[in-house]
Design an enzyme around this catalytic site. Structure first.
Site, short mmCIF file in Angstrom:
data_model
loop_
_atom_site.label_atom_id
_atom_site.label_comp_id
_atom_site.label_asym_id
_atom_site.label_seq_id
_atom_site.Cartn_x
_atom_site.Cartn_y
_atom_site.Cartn_z
N ARG A 35 37.57 43.75 43.28
CA ARG A 35 36.24 44.91 43.77
C ARG A 35 35.98 43.91 43.92
NH1 ARG A 35 38.59 49.92 41.32
NH2 ARG A 35 38.73 49.02 39.70
N GLY A 111 40.38 58.95 39.53
CA GLY A 111 40.34 57.92 40.42
C GLY A 111 39.08 56.18 40.53
N CYS A 112 39.34 55.91 41.16
CA CYS A 112 38.39 54.63 40.91
C CYS A 112 37.16 54.82 40.25
CB CYS A 112 38.68 53.42 42.53
SG CYS A 112 36.80 52.90 42.22
N PHE A 113 37.40 54.26 38.43
CA PHE A 113 36.10 54.57 38.16
C PHE A 113 34.64 54.92 38.53
CE2 PHE A 113 37.41 50.74 35.18
CZ PHE A 113 37.23 49.80 36.13
#
Length: 330
Positions: A35, A111-113
């Site tokens: 990411r 979800g994505c933190f």
């Protein structure tokens, strides 16, 4: 592969353990968590977010739609995540590990933190700090690469340190429900796997009752508004349940903390808010009318706040300012 003093590891656990060891010793082998790499390169393909995950898929690795058995989880380590001690919140300025007197802690996953954390630190009052990390798993002190493999059992989570005199646990709980799709099972949006499962983890019986009661209410409201009968799959468990695995919570790497507020960050968010509001507190509150507990947990944020600033359908939090919402804005 059996390590002295540790349980026997499954073949796929062994593969990931060796890859993770190489990744730790040489970041040239594994790019900085993909990411972060995507942020630097501008890449849009979210499948590049983790090389280990891709390797495991190519090799026909374990099914990441199912939570790994604790006995087959990676062994982990006793060493805490480096560069977290003394680290201050990039936006709020307070130490991430600190819990001042009179403050409480909430831990959830939706979800994505990256986006999950930003939504909470922007609440207008009462938030002392937020942090991202790995929660509800079986491997002590996991790394990002290990958590993304599905072989630690963790889900990407957010730890909130808040002052209950200024912001209610119910306000945090409402934001949690409305900021994602809690019916999506092992994943959220394009991010699939047990490391993206929805969860809320309680530290006392009051939190437990509030989480469970609000879940029932929100599930009914989702069906009423959308016309679809979809059971909520959010994991609800006590923090103490994970003591035997070293604890509920482990901080993520420093570069993940408040990622979306940092220069050059990639505005990525996988959450899928449904555009459905949690019903009024008095409709679902588990505590009797007129009781001290009912008043203790009454929301502090008014309806005008939620109308103006509540989560919108689709993930919009990445486009919002980094600073906390002004109390003059609602």
């Amino acid at each position: 592969m059996t390590m002295k003093g540790q349980r026997s590891l499954s073949p796929w656990t062994t593969v990931l353990f060796m890859l993770g060891t190489l990744a730790t010793s040489s970041r040239a082998f594994l790019l900085p968590p993909a990411r972060a790499a995507a942020a630097a390169s501008g890449a849009s393909n979210t499948s590049s977010r983790n090389m280990i995950s891709s390797l495991m898929d190519l090799l026909g690795g374990p099914d990441k739609s199912k939570l790994i058995d604790p006995q087959n989880a990676l062994p982990g380590r006793s060493t805490k995540m480096p560069n977290i001690e003394g680290l201050r919140h990039y936006v709020l300025g307070n130490k991430l590990e600190e819990v001042p007197e009179g403050h409480q802690v909430a831990v959830f996953a939706n979800g994505c933190f990256w986006g999950s954390e930003k939504g909470i630190w922007r609440l207008p009052k009462g938030i002392y700090s937020t942090a991202v990390g790995y929660c509800a798993g079986f491997t002590p002190n996991p790394t990002y690469e290990e958590a993304c493999s599905g072989l630690t059992g963790h889900t990407e989570g957010v730890r909130v340190v808040y002052n209950p005199k200024d912001v209610s646990f119910v306000d945090i709980l409402r934001w949690f429900w409305e900021a994602h799709d809690p019916t999506s099972g092992m994943g959220q949006g394009n991010d699939r796997g047990t490391q993206y499962r929805s969860g809320f983890y309680y530290f006392d019986n009051e939190q437990k009752q509030l989480i469970e009661a609000s879940k029932v209410a929100y599930e009914k409201e989702l069906e009423r508004v959308t016309g679809l009968k979809r059971p909520i799959t959010t994991e609800i468990a006590g923090a103490a349940d994970y003591d035997k695995y070293g604890g509920l919570w482990y901080f993520a790497e420093a570069y993940h903390q408040q990622y979306l507020a940092k220069p050059g960050s990639r505005p990525y968010c996988s959450a899928q808010p449904q555009g459905v509001s949690l019903p009024d507190y008095d409709q679902w509150c588990p505590f009797p009318e007129g009781s001290d507990l009912r008043e203790k947990h009454r929301p502090t944020l008014p309806a005008s706040f939620w109308k103006q600033n509540g989560p919108k359908r689709g993930c919009s939090v990445v486009r919002e300012p980094n600073e906390p919402i002004s109390t003059n804005s609602y």
